[in-house]
Design a protein around this motif. Structure first.
Motif, PDB file in Angstrom:
ATOM      1  N   TRP A 183      81.657 100.435  48.057  1.00  0.00           N
ATOM      2  CA  TRP A 183      80.759  99.633  48.895  1.00  0.00           C
ATOM      3  C   TRP A 183      81.363  99.480  50.287  1.00  0.00           C
ATOM      4  CZ3 TRP A 183      75.926  97.892  48.763  1.00  0.00           C
ATOM      5  CH2 TRP A 183      75.560  96.791  49.549  1.00  0.00           C
ATOM      6  N   PRO A 184      80.669  99.933  51.357  1.00  0.00           N
ATOM      7  CA  PRO A 184      81.291 100.032  52.688  1.00  0.00           C
ATOM      8  C   PRO A 184      81.271  98.733  53.490  1.00  0.00           C
ATOM      9  CG  PRO A 184      79.078 100.934  52.753  1.00  0.00           C
ATOM     10  CD  PRO A 184      79.312 100.515  51.326  1.00  0.00           C
ATOM     11  N   SER A 185      81.759  97.662  52.898  1.00  0.00           N
ATOM     12  CA  SER A 185      81.721  96.371  53.594  1.00  0.00           C
ATOM     13  C   SER A 185      82.640  96.359  54.809  1.00  0.00           C
ATOM     14  CB  SER A 185      82.110  95.250  52.634  1.00  0.00           C
ATOM     15  OG  SER A 185      83.379  95.505  52.056  1.00  0.00           O
ATOM     16  N   GLN A 186      83.683  97.220  54.817  1.00  0.00           N
ATOM     17  CA  GLN A 186      84.627  97.197  55.937  1.00  0.00           C
ATOM     18  C   GLN A 186      84.025  97.699  57.245  1.00  0.00           C
ATOM     19  OE1 GLN A 186      85.188  98.378  52.905  1.00  0.00           O
ATOM     20  NE2 GLN A 186      87.338  98.247  52.300  1.00  0.00           N
ATOM     21  N   ASP A 229      65.060 113.464  19.117  1.00  0.00           N
ATOM     22  CA  ASP A 229      63.871 113.171  19.907  1.00  0.00           C
ATOM     23  C   ASP A 229      64.230 113.073  21.385  1.00  0.00           C
ATOM     24  OD1 ASP A 229      65.321 110.813  19.844  1.00  0.00           O
ATOM     25  OD2 ASP A 229      63.960 109.822  18.446  1.00  0.00           O
ATOM     26  N   PRO A 230      63.226 113.115  22.279  1.00  0.00           N
ATOM     27  CA  PRO A 230      63.511 112.998  23.718  1.00  0.00           C
ATOM     28  C   PRO A 230      64.210 111.682  24.022  1.00  0.00           C
ATOM     29  CG  PRO A 230      61.230 113.643  23.328  1.00  0.00           C
ATOM     30  CD  PRO A 230      61.789 113.249  22.003  1.00  0.00           C
ATOM     31  N   ARG A 231      65.119 111.734  24.988  1.00  0.00           N
ATOM     32  CA  ARG A 231      65.911 110.552  25.308  1.00  0.00           C
ATOM     33  C   ARG A 231      66.452 110.656  26.730  1.00  0.00           C
ATOM     34  NH1 ARG A 231      69.536 109.296  21.203  1.00  0.00           N
ATOM     35  NH2 ARG A 231      67.775 109.793  19.869  1.00  0.00           N
ATOM     36  N   TYR A 232      66.944 109.555  27.234  1.00  0.00           N
ATOM     37  CA  TYR A 232      67.582 109.525  28.545  1.00  0.00           C
ATOM     38  C   TYR A 232      68.991 108.957  28.414  1.00  0.00           C
ATOM     39  CZ  TYR A 232      63.132 110.561  30.819  1.00  0.00           C
ATOM     40  OH  TYR A 232      61.969 111.169  31.238  1.00  0.00           O
ATOM     41  N   ARG A 233      69.875 109.471  29.259  1.00  0.00           N
ATOM     42  CA  ARG A 233      71.288 109.100  29.222  1.00  0.00           C
ATOM     43  C   ARG A 233      71.549 107.869  30.090  1.00  0.00           C
ATOM     44  NH1 ARG A 233      74.808 112.976  32.620  1.00  0.00           N
ATOM     45  NH2 ARG A 233      73.804 111.638  34.164  1.00  0.00           N
ATOM     46  N   ALA A 234      72.357 106.959  29.574  1.00  0.00           N
ATOM     47  CA  ALA A 234      72.778 105.774  30.334  1.00  0.00           C
ATOM     48  C   ALA A 234      74.202 106.033  30.828  1.00  0.00           C
ATOM     49  CB  ALA A 234      72.720 104.523  29.464  1.00  0.00           C
ATOM     50  N   ARG A 235      74.347 106.490  32.035  1.00  0.00           N
ATOM     51  CA  ARG A 235      75.669 106.842  32.549  1.00  0.00           C
ATOM     52  C   ARG A 235      76.399 105.593  33.020  1.00  0.00           C
ATOM     53  NH1 ARG A 235      76.760 110.113  37.562  1.00  0.00           N
ATOM     54  NH2 ARG A 235      78.581 108.793  37.506  1.00  0.00           N
ATOM     55  N   PRO A 236      77.733 105.642  33.113  1.00  0.00           N
ATOM     56  CA  PRO A 236      78.471 104.539  33.735  1.00  0.00           C
ATOM     57  C   PRO A 236      77.935 104.289  35.143  1.00  0.00           C
ATOM     58  CG  PRO A 236      79.976 106.033  32.634  1.00  0.00           C
ATOM     59  CD  PRO A 236      78.630 106.698  32.606  1.00  0.00           C
ATOM     60  N   LEU A 237      78.039 103.057  35.607  1.00  0.00           N
ATOM     61  CA  LEU A 237      77.379 102.674  36.855  1.00  0.00           C
ATOM     62  C   LEU A 237      78.306 102.677  38.064  1.00  0.00           C
ATOM     63  CD1 LEU A 237      74.994  99.837  35.621  1.00  0.00           C
ATOM     64  CD2 LEU A 237      74.582 102.282  35.840  1.00  0.00           C
ATOM     65  N   ASN A 238      79.400 103.420  38.009  1.00  0.00           N
ATOM     66  CA  ASN A 238      80.251 103.524  39.192  1.00  0.00           C
ATOM     67  C   ASN A 238      79.457 104.186  40.324  1.00  0.00           C
ATOM     68  OD1 ASN A 238      80.406 105.753  37.343  1.00  0.00           O
ATOM     69  ND2 ASN A 238      82.053 106.652  38.552  1.00  0.00           N
ATOM     70  N   GLY A 239      79.462 103.528  41.489  1.00  0.00           N
ATOM     71  CA  GLY A 239      78.722 104.047  42.636  1.00  0.00           C
ATOM     72  C   GLY A 239      77.225 103.818  42.561  1.00  0.00           C
ATOM     73  N   ILE A 240      76.774 102.924  41.676  1.00  0.00           N
ATOM     74  CA  ILE A 240      75.335 102.723  41.504  1.00  0.00           C
ATOM     75  C   ILE A 240      74.663 102.288  42.803  1.00  0.00           C
ATOM     76  CG2 ILE A 240      75.682 100.335  40.731  1.00  0.00           C
ATOM     77  CD1 ILE A 240      72.960 102.774  39.478  1.00  0.00           C
ATOM     78  N   TRP A 241      75.393 101.590  43.657  1.00  0.00           N
ATOM     79  CA  TRP A 241      74.804 101.113  44.915  1.00  0.00           C
ATOM     80  C   TRP A 241      74.330 102.273  45.793  1.00  0.00           C
ATOM     81  CZ3 TRP A 241      76.514 102.604  49.695  1.00  0.00           C
ATOM     82  CH2 TRP A 241      77.772 103.221  49.750  1.00  0.00           C
ATOM     83  N   ALA A 242      74.935 103.467  45.622  1.00  0.00           N
ATOM     84  CA  ALA A 242      74.654 104.607  46.499  1.00  0.00           C
ATOM     85  C   ALA A 242      73.617 105.556  45.912  1.00  0.00           C
ATOM     86  CB  ALA A 242      75.951 105.371  46.781  1.00  0.00           C
ATOM     87  N   THR A 243      72.832 105.113  44.920  1.00  0.00           N
ATOM     88  CA  THR A 243      71.919 106.030  44.238  1.00  0.00           C
ATOM     89  C   THR A 243      70.457 105.597  44.298  1.00  0.00           C
ATOM     90  OG1 THR A 243      72.266 104.956  42.094  1.00  0.00           O
ATOM     91  CG2 THR A 243      73.753 106.759  42.668  1.00  0.00           C
ATOM     92  N   ALA A 244      70.108 104.682  45.205  1.00  0.00           N
ATOM     93  CA  ALA A 244      68.697 104.259  45.327  1.00  0.00           C
ATOM     94  C   ALA A 244      67.854 105.439  45.832  1.00  0.00           C
ATOM     95  CB  ALA A 244      68.589 103.080  46.283  1.00  0.00           C
ATOM     96  N   PRO A 245      66.558 105.473  45.453  1.00  0.00           N
ATOM     97  CA  PRO A 245      65.818 104.572  44.558  1.00  0.00           C
ATOM     98  C   PRO A 245      66.175 104.818  43.097  1.00  0.00           C
ATOM     99  CG  PRO A 245      64.380 106.316  45.313  1.00  0.00           C
ATOM    100  CD  PRO A 245      65.674 106.500  46.059  1.00  0.00           C
ATOM    101  N   TYR A 246      65.802 103.888  42.220  1.00  0.00           N
ATOM    102  CA  TYR A 246      66.345 103.846  40.862  1.00  0.00           C
ATOM    103  C   TYR A 246      65.377 104.342  39.794  1.00  0.00           C
ATOM    104  CZ  TYR A 246      70.134 101.545  43.189  1.00  0.00           C
ATOM    105  OH  TYR A 246      71.183 101.287  44.036  1.00  0.00           O
TER     106      TYR A 246
END
Length: 923
Positions: free
Chosen positions: A645-648, A801-818
């Motif tokens: 997160w680029p707060s600096q 059956d069809p499914r979706y993967r729940a990946r770890p959320l490291n860097g989630i802030w940089a992946t919008a839209p969701y």
């Protein structure tokens, strides 16, 4: 009737039909200017135009108006007769212009004059001074005539029709204009005496007669010449106006055209403006600057663009300019409007240039060790944006002939992200690109068309490609080659459209494309269309256009940091084998591939895919084995790390709030970690049971959630399993070979030797392409095992059956839209109940919102020029395929049972949502 002497003397005995209720037309007949009955339109329009006293364009306009009025005067049933024979003056009674007693009533239906009504007319006026004689007389000016007409309508009551006011705006005011009195610049008035004379005696004032007789009527030949000249002038004028509009206002012109058809495709797609960037920063992610630049421009063996490299950099932008030359397609500022990130020609340059492109280390001055210096250098001599690469040493895989260098996109084109905030660009590798590849495809094809058909463009293009001294023979050959490419693109677009129109989806719906727009791409369907249709066509194999499928499952570009350590890639957890994953992507981005039976069989499956570069990229992304690290603090990822997160660098609005972070940490543990696992910098993450043995290391078998449970948009998860493809028999694509090669846990054989499930067909084809490269390169078995990473199998996910993967959320802030299909603009909206999420929002170059973490949207927000619209529903109110905003919803109330699509409890309030969001910023 061409001069005063030619006018016959006034004869009050000339009969005028009572079915001609117009006093002015009765005057024309009574004075002998026109015959009663049927009068040719040319004669009538010229005579009345002469009577107005106008000249030039105003007279022409009057003549056109008269013709128009004359055509409708007798009603719709007489229009053709009027066109052929002329206005029928004896049949005006009861026509559209007859007010049937709702007018002045001066002239009765029997043709007799009512003196009382003339007196009534005079009562609305006043006394005026005749400018010619100086005597006084009653009359009416424009305002008084208007009052008279209004009173007529009031008197008529319900007998008045809705259009009578419109008629009255023309009738008496036109009479005032023609026979009214008044000097230049003075108020004009209509003399009551002239009106009485006109009605009773059917006679004009002498000044009107003089106007008419002093101007000759043009012959038919003269009229035809004038009309031809006028028409030519109109055509030329319209052409100039159209040219100026297209050149200066292409977006506005495009919006006015039907959005399907030929015309709209002749104009470039609208692009958002790129505001001035005050500063740019690449975030530190454990790569050196050299490695980053190499990743951005290392060719993976693709020829994404349909022309050679030198041709592409010689193409001009598809814009028409009246007084200047258009810019070049290669211009970084132009390609930036498609969402691409500017990139320097080289890292070996001055500090000021590096800083302008964001190549300044923000967090630390010590660079990590270079990886890429051991590999083939990647150059960017033309300053192309991130993701553009020059493929050198091109060899046609079918003929073996050396070809021109080609230009293609790399994985960085789709997996390099940036956000904008108050004029500052923050960039990071491995994130979702905010590009619109469809618009780039359209613009490139249009640029080729303009080069071929817009005057002077090909000459300039040939000068750049061949040199100004090139012979006419060489220029003709170049034009023929470019024309062949242009024809193929047009024919292929028609083939695609025609094929899709005739196909249904697996659930019986009519196939149609879903707009991808900025930040989304239907990668799986595009790969299938390329490999199983276009590549066959380009290899000379006909009949497999039937394999085409609509691009109706677009997804947001997935983040790729730490992905090499996941057992399954893709949103739907469908691919385990890294080489197959990466080579399949390269084939989809148009690597050259030989599928022809016209050459020796040993050339089948040869391609331009650069497998060594794909391996190097995977090494850079993966980094060292975290489980073999000597670090006493425990395992940690190397390779490409998620951006922090680029707060600096972005000011107070970006500063983290420690109290909220701590409250959010507890909420994350309660509501998120069960699927997305604990944060990757915690021992709980590295000790998770989701880590599985894999060869001499481990891979993370991330949680996958069945489609029926998560209830997010289903389309992407169904592409590989529901789509079917057909392949030529001579290719001998036997999906059962996967069982032999990889000892898969589930059967892989197709029911038909040539027709197969898309997933199995693609896995087998990419496997054959990889094996062919290894055979041709004579790769030793030990090295093959290393390239393949044999512990990772090329097998279907055994999940039922069809499914979706729940990946770890490291860097989630940089992946919008969701969500996987980019349907939710920010984390704030993702944490709201699904039914409350925005149904529509705009994408393109828009500012990031650090509070909601994503893009702030408002209801019914208007999109700026060039932005694309994400919408859950179409104009007909029906859901758009691939664009559901539902699922992954937080809305379960206390005591409610678990139900599909709902993964968590309802948040107590926005404060609790923002606590979790604050913690997610730190991951």
């Amino acid at each position: 009737m061409n001069d005063a002497a030619s006018k016959p003397p006034f004869d009050p005995s000339i009969p005028v039909s009572p079915n001609n209720p117009c006093p002015f037309l009765r005057g024309l007949v009574g004075e002998g200017f026109v015959e009663g009955g049927t009068v040719p339109l040319n004669t009538l329009s010229q005579t009345i135009a002469n009577a107005t006293g106008e000249t030039g364009l105003k007279k022409s306009s009057a003549r056109i108006q008269v013709r128009g009025v004359a055509l409708i005067a007798n009603g719709l049933g007489h229009i053709l007769k009027s066109l052929w024979s002329g206005a029928q003056l004896d049949a005006l009674r009861g026509g559209p212009l007859d007010k049937r007693g709702a007018g002045s009533r001066i002239l009765g239906v029997d043709g007799k004059v009512n003196e009382d009504e003339i007196a009534r007319l005079a009562s609305f006026g006043r006394i005026y001074t005749d400018p010619n004689t100086g005597s006084s007389e009653p009359g009416l000016n424009a305002a008084e005539i208007k009052s008279f007409m209004g009173d007529n309508l009031k008197r008529a009551g319900s007998a008045a029709r809705w259009y009578y006011p419109l008629l009255m705006k023309f009738e008496w005011p036109i009479l005032l204009k023609i026979i009214g009195k008044g000097k230049q610049g003075e108020e004009r008035y209509l003399s009551v005496a002239d009106v009485r004379t006109l009605f009773e005696e059917r006679k004009f004032p002498d000044r009107i007669n003089q106007r008419i007789v002093s101007q000759p009527l043009l012959s038919t030949c003269q009229l035809r010449f004038r009309w031809a000249a006028a028409l030519a002038a109109v055509v030329i004028g319209l052409g100039l106006v159209t040219l100026v509009a297209v050149a200066e206002f292409p977006n506005q012109v495009r919006a006015m055209l039907p959005q399907k058809g030929v015309l709209v495709n002749l104009l470039p797609p609208p692009l958002p403006a790129v505001p001035e960037t005050k500063a740019a920063f690449w975030l530190e992610q454990n790569w050196s600057l050299k490695d980053r630049h190499w990743f951005h421009h290392a060719s993976q063996g693709t020829a994404t663009f349909p022309v050679p490299y030198e041709w592409f950099v010689a193409l001009e932008q598809p814009r028409l300019h009246l007084f200047s030359k258009p810019g070049m397609m290669k211009d970084s500022a132009y390609l930036e409007r498609f969402g691409f990130i500017p990139s320097p020609q080289s890292i070996q340059t001055d500090t000021a240039t590096l800083r302008r492109f964001g190549y300044a280390n923000v967090y630390e001055t010590t660079q990590v060790s270079d990886w890429s210096t051991r590999w083939t250098p990647a150059e960017n001599v033309d300053g192309l944006p991130v993701g553009f690469a020059r493929m050198t040493g091109v060899v046609d895989p079918a003929t073996g002939r050396r070809d021109d260098d080609m230009i293609g996109l790399t994985c960085a084109a789709c997996h390099t992200g940036q956000i904008h905030y108050q004029g500052i660009d923050v960039r990071f590798d491995g994130g979702a690109a905010m590009t619109d590849l469809k618009k780039l495809e359209l613009a490139t094809g249009l640029s080729i068309a303009y080069t071929l058909y817009v005057p002077f463009r090909f000459q300039r293009f040939a000068d750049r490609v061949l040199g100004p001294d090139a012979s006419e023979t060489d220029r003709a050959a170049l034009k023929q080659k470019l024309g062949t490419i242009g024809s193929f693109l047009i024919d292929w677009a028609k083939t695609y459209e025609k094929t899709i129109e005739g196909k249904k989806t697996w659930d019986g719906k009519q196939q149609q494309d879903t707009e991808e727009g900025f930040g989304r791409l239907d990668a799986l369907n595009r790969i299938g269309n390329q490999v199983f249709s276009q590549d066959l066509t380009m290899s000379g194999i006909k009949g497999f256009e039937k394999n085409l499928h609509a691009q109706d499952a677009p997804v947001s570009y997935p983040a790729i940091w730490t992905v090499p350590w996941f057992k399954f890639a893709q949103y739907d957890a469908s691919i385990e084998q890294p080489l197959i994953r990466n080579a399949g992507e390269a084939l989809g981005v148009t690597a050259l591939l030989n599928l022809s039976d016209a050459y020796p069989e040993d050339r089948l499956w040869r391609s331009s895919v650069n497998f060594r570069t794909l391996g190097w990229i995977e090494d850079m992304l993966r980094g060292p084995d975290p489980f073999k690290s000597a670090d006493p603090s425990g395992p940690k990822f190397g390779g490409l790390l998620a951006p922090k997160w680029p707060s600096q660098i972005l000011g107070d609005a970006w500063r983290l709030k420690p109290d909220r972070v701590e409250r959010g940490r507890a909420i994350y543990a309660e509501m998120c970690s069960g699927c997305h696992l604990p944060a990757i910098d915690t021992p709980a993450f590295w000790s998770s049971k989701r880590w599985e043995p894999n060869g001499d290391s481990k891979v993370l078998n991330a949680v996958t959630i069945p489609l029926d449970e998560i209830k997010t948009d289903p389309e992407q998860s169904l592409v590989l399993s529901k789509r079917t493809i057909d392949v030529p028999g001579f290719l001998k694509v036997n999906t059962a070979d996967l069982q032999t090669w990889w000892q898969c846990e589930i059967p892989t054989a197709s029911k038909s030797p040539n027709e197969m499930v898309y997933a199995l067909g693609l896995m087998t084809v990419v496997d054959l392409v990889a094996r062919k490269w290894m055979d041709d390169e004579k790769i030793p078995e030990a090295e093959r095992a290393q390239i393949w990473n044999l512990a990772r199998k090329n097998c279907l996910n055994p999940a039922p059956d069809p499914r979706y993967r729940a990946r770890p959320l490291n860097g989630i802030w940089a992946t919008a839209p969701y969500l996987h299909n980019g349907s939710v603009p920010s984390l704030y909206w993702l944490l709201k109940p699904a039914s409350e999420r925005p149904q529509k929002f705009c994408m393109g170059r828009r500012d990031y919102d650090p509070d909601t973490v994503g893009f702030a949207v408002t209801a019914n927000e208007p999109c700026k020029t060039g932005e694309t619209v994400f919408s859950a529903t179409g104009s007909d109110g029906k859901p758009i395929q691939g664009n559901s905003v539902l699922g992954h919803s937080f809305e379960r109330k206390d005591g409610e049972p678990k139900r599909p699509g709902v993964i968590g409890r309802m948040f107590k309030d926005d404060a609790e949502r923002y606590d979790l969001i604050e913690y997610l910023k730190t991951l």
